[in-house]
Design a protein around this motif. Structure first.
Motif, mmCIF file in Angstrom:
data_model
loop_
_atom_site.group_PDB
_atom_site.id
_atom_site.type_symbol
_atom_site.label_atom_id
_atom_site.label_comp_id
_atom_site.label_asym_id
_atom_site.label_seq_id
_atom_site.Cartn_x
_atom_site.Cartn_y
_atom_site.Cartn_z
ATOM 1 N N UNK A 1 0.836 -1.241 -0.048
ATOM 2 C CA UNK A 1 0.172 0.097 0.252
ATOM 3 C C UNK A 1 0.710 1.282 0.041
ATOM 4 N N UNK A 2 0.744 1.905 -1.243
ATOM 5 C CA UNK A 2 1.789 3.151 -1.260
ATOM 6 C C UNK A 2 2.830 2.929 -2.153
ATOM 7 N N UNK A 3 3.006 3.894 -3.118
ATOM 8 C CA UNK A 3 4.138 3.756 -4.165
ATOM 9 C C UNK A 3 4.999 5.012 -4.024
ATOM 10 N N UNK A 4 4.967 5.634 -2.980
ATOM 11 C CA UNK A 4 5.688 6.829 -2.724
ATOM 12 C C UNK A 4 7.149 6.380 -2.576
ATOM 13 N N UNK A 5 8.140 6.984 -1.967
ATOM 14 C CA UNK A 5 9.681 6.705 -1.458
ATOM 15 C C UNK A 5 9.835 5.333 -0.952
ATOM 16 N N UNK A 6 9.108 5.165 0.042
ATOM 17 C CA UNK A 6 9.311 4.063 0.870
ATOM 18 C C UNK A 6 8.333 2.624 0.298
ATOM 19 N N UNK A 7 7.335 3.068 -0.162
ATOM 20 C CA UNK A 7 6.478 1.882 -0.804
ATOM 21 C C UNK A 7 7.034 1.369 -2.017
ATOM 22 N N UNK A 8 7.705 2.280 -2.848
ATOM 23 C CA UNK A 8 8.322 1.662 -4.065
ATOM 24 C C UNK A 8 9.682 1.075 -3.842
ATOM 25 N N UNK A 9 10.174 1.211 -2.707
ATOM 26 C CA UNK A 9 11.452 0.771 -2.310
ATOM 27 C C UNK A 9 11.140 -0.763 -1.836
ATOM 28 N N UNK A 10 10.003 -0.793 -0.945
ATOM 29 C CA UNK A 10 9.508 -1.997 -0.728
ATOM 30 C C UNK A 10 8.987 -2.947 -1.621
ATOM 31 N N UNK A 11 8.562 -2.326 -2.699
ATOM 32 C CA UNK A 11 8.039 -3.112 -3.756
ATOM 33 C C UNK A 11 9.060 -3.781 -4.522
ATOM 34 N N UNK A 12 10.144 -2.852 -4.842
ATOM 35 C CA UNK A 12 11.411 -3.437 -5.483
ATOM 36 C C UNK A 12 11.983 -4.342 -4.826
ATOM 37 N N UNK A 13 11.971 -4.186 -3.403
ATOM 38 C CA UNK A 13 13.004 -5.412 -2.766
ATOM 39 C C UNK A 13 12.278 -6.667 -2.906
ATOM 40 N N UNK A 14 10.721 -6.640 -2.612
ATOM 41 C CA UNK A 14 9.930 -8.019 -2.739
ATOM 42 C C UNK A 14 10.080 -8.425 -3.923
ATOM 43 N N UNK A 15 9.817 -7.670 -5.079
ATOM 44 C CA UNK A 15 10.030 -8.237 -6.351
ATOM 45 C C UNK A 15 11.446 -8.857 -6.727
ATOM 46 N N UNK A 16 12.495 -7.913 -6.097
ATOM 47 C CA UNK A 16 13.891 -8.503 -6.418
ATOM 48 C C UNK A 16 14.157 -9.914 -5.562
ATOM 49 N N UNK A 17 13.426 -10.303 -4.621
ATOM 50 C CA UNK A 17 13.577 -11.440 -3.804
ATOM 51 C C UNK A 17 12.835 -12.476 -4.270
ATOM 52 N N UNK A 18 12.029 -12.093 -5.356
ATOM 53 C CA UNK A 18 11.383 -13.047 -6.417
ATOM 54 C C UNK A 18 9.692 -13.318 -5.998
ATOM 55 N N UNK A 19 9.243 -12.324 -5.161
ATOM 56 C CA UNK A 19 7.855 -12.325 -5.219
ATOM 57 C C UNK A 19 7.117 -11.660 -6.172
ATOM 58 N N UNK A 20 5.864 -12.167 -6.476
ATOM 59 C CA UNK A 20 4.820 -11.456 -7.092
ATOM 60 C C UNK A 20 4.529 -10.358 -6.498
ATOM 61 N N UNK A 21 4.404 -9.057 -7.159
ATOM 62 C CA UNK A 21 4.206 -8.009 -6.009
ATOM 63 C C UNK A 21 3.293 -7.004 -6.690
ATOM 64 N N UNK A 22 2.393 -6.593 -5.880
ATOM 65 C CA UNK A 22 1.170 -5.651 -6.551
ATOM 66 C C UNK A 22 1.317 -4.212 -5.665
ATOM 67 N N UNK A 23 1.359 -3.227 -6.213
ATOM 68 C CA UNK A 23 1.560 -1.947 -5.661
ATOM 69 C C UNK A 23 0.444 -1.254 -5.827
ATOM 70 N N UNK A 24 -0.086 -0.598 -4.914
ATOM 71 C CA UNK A 24 -1.549 0.049 -4.861
ATOM 72 C C UNK A 24 -1.299 1.588 -4.398
ATOM 73 N N UNK A 25 -1.921 2.773 -4.910
ATOM 74 C CA UNK A 25 -1.770 3.939 -4.729
ATOM 75 C C UNK A 25 -2.862 4.671 -5.329
ATOM 76 N N UNK A 26 -3.200 5.921 -4.956
ATOM 77 C CA UNK A 26 -4.588 6.490 -5.249
ATOM 78 C C UNK A 26 -4.545 7.086 -6.676
ATOM 79 N N UNK A 27 -3.341 7.037 -7.229
ATOM 80 C CA UNK A 27 -3.450 7.594 -8.569
ATOM 81 C C UNK A 27 -2.324 7.181 -9.543
ATOM 82 N N UNK A 28 -2.728 7.189 -10.688
ATOM 83 C CA UNK A 28 -1.628 6.503 -11.798
ATOM 84 C C UNK A 28 -0.326 7.319 -11.872
#
Length: 157
Positions: free
Chosen positions: A10-37
């Motif tokens: 939840x969140x694709x700002x600085x922290x959320x995008x970093x968390x998403x990058x780390x999860x995907x890099x570790x091999x997990x299918x990762x869905x990121x949600x934020x309020x706008x495109x």
């Protein structure tokens, strides 16, 4: 114990995008949600730039970068996180907003889904109380910049 295969962020700002990058890099299918495109586009561009730096420095192969990017999905719809095994929240420090999202997800996600918050100033108990899964609600704090934290490399599935 739940096997983690899919990560929701939840969140694709600085922290959320970093968390998403780390999860995907570790091999997990990762869905990121934020309020706008627009926010999602900025977050994705940041991830691409970060991964590009790893490629330039020889710490990541270009083919691996491409596979990481394939594991990332970006959405504005909360229900798209329903199949997550863990949902990690990294939004603004607003308890009412966090609780509203967790309450919505509580009704969408499987009972085994773990909820986690990256909060640095709010109590985890106050968020867990908004759900029916107090026993599956954790604080999971990341430091900035998330992709440079060393511990995450041990989190691969």
């Amino acid at each position: 114990m739940t096997d983690i295969k899919r990560v929701g962020v939840l969140g694709c700002g600085l922290m959320g995008s970093g968390i998403a990058q780390v999860a995907a890099t570790a091999g997990y299918e990762t869905t990121v949600r934020d309020v706008s495109k627009e926010i999602l586009d900025r977050g994705r561009a940041g991830i691409e730039k970060s991964l590009g730096k790893f490629v330039e420095k020889g710490k990541l192969q270009a083919a691996d970068r491409d596979e990481i990017l394939k594991r990332l999905t970006f959405t504005t719809a909360v229900p798209d996180l329903r199949k997550s095994d863990i949902v990690i929240e990294a939004i603004t420090e607003d308890l009412a907003l966090k609780n509203a999202l967790f309450l919505e997800l509580d009704g969408l996600c499987a009972t085994g889904t773990i909820f986690a918050s990256n909060t640095s100033s709010l109590t985890i108990a106050a968020m867990a109380a908004a759900t029916k899964r107090g026993d599956r609600f954790v604080g999971l704090h990341f430091f900035n910049p998330v992709p440079l934290m060393r511990w995450w490399r041990s989190c691969a599935p």
